[in-house]
Design an enzyme around this catalytic site. Structure first.
Site, mmCIF file in Angstrom:
data_model
loop_
_atom_site.group_PDB
_atom_site.id
_atom_site.type_symbol
_atom_site.label_atom_id
_atom_site.label_comp_id
_atom_site.label_asym_id
_atom_site.label_seq_id
_atom_site.Cartn_x
_atom_site.Cartn_y
_atom_site.Cartn_z
ATOM 1 N N SER A 1 -21.502 45.718 81.031
ATOM 2 C CA SER A 1 -20.852 45.073 82.179
ATOM 3 C C SER A 1 -19.330 45.146 82.085
ATOM 4 C CB SER A 1 -21.271 43.603 82.223
ATOM 5 O OG SER A 1 -20.467 42.912 83.136
ATOM 6 N N LEU A 2 -18.692 45.316 83.234
ATOM 7 C CA LEU A 2 -17.227 45.332 83.296
ATOM 8 C C LEU A 2 -16.657 43.933 83.530
ATOM 9 C CD1 LEU A 2 -16.982 48.547 85.439
ATOM 10 C CD2 LEU A 2 -16.004 48.293 83.160
ATOM 11 N N LYS B 1 -30.679 36.774 89.892
ATOM 12 C CA LYS B 1 -29.933 36.225 91.041
ATOM 13 C C LYS B 1 -30.782 35.293 91.901
ATOM 14 C CE LYS B 1 -26.360 39.691 91.595
ATOM 15 N NZ LYS B 1 -25.664 40.608 92.495
ATOM 16 N N GLN C 1 -15.475 40.602 94.085
ATOM 17 C CA GLN C 1 -16.448 39.514 93.886
ATOM 18 C C GLN C 1 -16.089 38.732 92.633
ATOM 19 O OE1 GLN C 1 -18.877 39.194 91.346
ATOM 20 N NE2 GLN C 1 -18.366 41.135 90.400
#
Ligand code: ATR
EC number: 1.1.1.25
Length: 277
Positions: free
Chosen positions: A13-14, A64, A248
């Site tokens: 993940s970034l 999510k 986001q």
């Protein structure tokens, strides 16, 4: 601040890079940790987070939707979409938000401030969670005509029915969408097609689009997907996927810290970081 990300898998993940940068930029001491857990470990991990000193965390695939029963409150977007990508903890009281769609709209408007006029005609390709978030954000911006094309057309129909009371939008097969592309001001690709292992594929052919059309792909690895290469050959305007990811995150950070950040302050460094990946 104690921040983090829950999902599986998340090793690449970034988000840690972005949030550590935001913490430093705003002079806030803190940490952004990865809470990688498989579905079996998820309930225990959530209990642990709820009892911890964490201020907030992001939520990604595959949680999510699954996270919702653990939350005490949802913001309007999360409630409407039934999906959460950001959680704020108020002394263990967990509030769920969804910044994906707003992040997309911010990214698009940063690059093209003439996009998202109420008269615009938009085509969304795909009908998953990302497509729903973007559809919702476009509606919020007053865009009325949003067609959705998907391999499984029934799913496209469901997106339109779930999110829009009136029916100025149509569900299309990918082939139907391809046949009449000249009507669109904006075409948004929201599926994983274009990403490895489908790097050389495009969901549709862009023959017949207008030169002024914006072609947008939310895939950011590679930056210039096969679809965007085709759009470039057709002389269209391009919008890359990494801006949505950055925006986001900026919106999530604002929810946690109250600090807003212009994406332009971090964009160049973020693009360098992506190049090195
Ligand atoms: P997300 O929540 O990340 O948007 P998702 O809910 O898994 O992801 O949705 C994936 C979307 O990509 C769907 O629209 C899916 O099409 P189907 O509804 O027909 O399954 C689309 N998709 C994924 N792989 C695809 C492929 N190889 N060809 C065409 N569409 C694809």
């Amino acid at each position: 601040m104690q921040l983090g990300l829950i999902g599986y898998p998340i090793a690449h993940s970034l988000s840690p890079w972005i949030h550590h940068r935001l913490l430093t930029m705003h002079g806030i001491e803190g940490e952004y940790s990865l809470y990688e857990c498989n579905p079996e470990q998820f309930p225990d991990q959530m209990e642990q987070l709820k009892g911890s000193k964490i201020n907030g965390f992001n939520v990604t695939v595959p949680y999510k939707e699954k996270i919702i029963p653990y939350l005490d409150e949802l913001d309007e977007a999360a409630k409407f979409l039934g999906a959460v990508n950001t959680v704020k903890s108020d002394n263990g009281r967990l509030i769920g938000y969804n910044t994906d769609g707003r992040g997309y709209a911010a990214s698009l408007l940063n690059q093209y401030d003439d996009a998202l006029k109420s008269s615009d005609k938009v085509l969304i390709l795909g009908s998953g969670g990302a497509a729903r978030g973007i559809f919702y954000a476009l509606l919020k911006h007053g865009v009325k005509k949003i067609n959705v094309a998907n391999r499984t057309v029934e799913k496209a129909q469901r997106v339109i029915e779930d999110l829009q009371a009136h029916s100025t939008s149509s569900a299309l097969t990918l082939q139907q969408a391809e046949e009449d592309l000249s009507q669109y001001d904006l075409i948004i690709q929201t599926t994983s097609v274009g990403m490895a292992p489908e790097k050389n594929r495009t969901l549709i052919s862009l023959t017949g689009i207008n030169a002024n059309t914006i072609v947008s792909d939310i895939v950011y690895r590679p930056k210039k997907t096969s679809l965007l290469k085709e759009a470039e050959r057709q002389g269209a305007r391009l919008h890359y996927g990494h801006g949505m990811l950055l925006n986001q995150a900026i919106l999530a950070f604002e929810i946690w810290s109250g600090k807003s950040t212009a994406a332009s302050r971090i964009m160049t460094a973020f693009e360098e970081k992506l190049k090195g990946e």
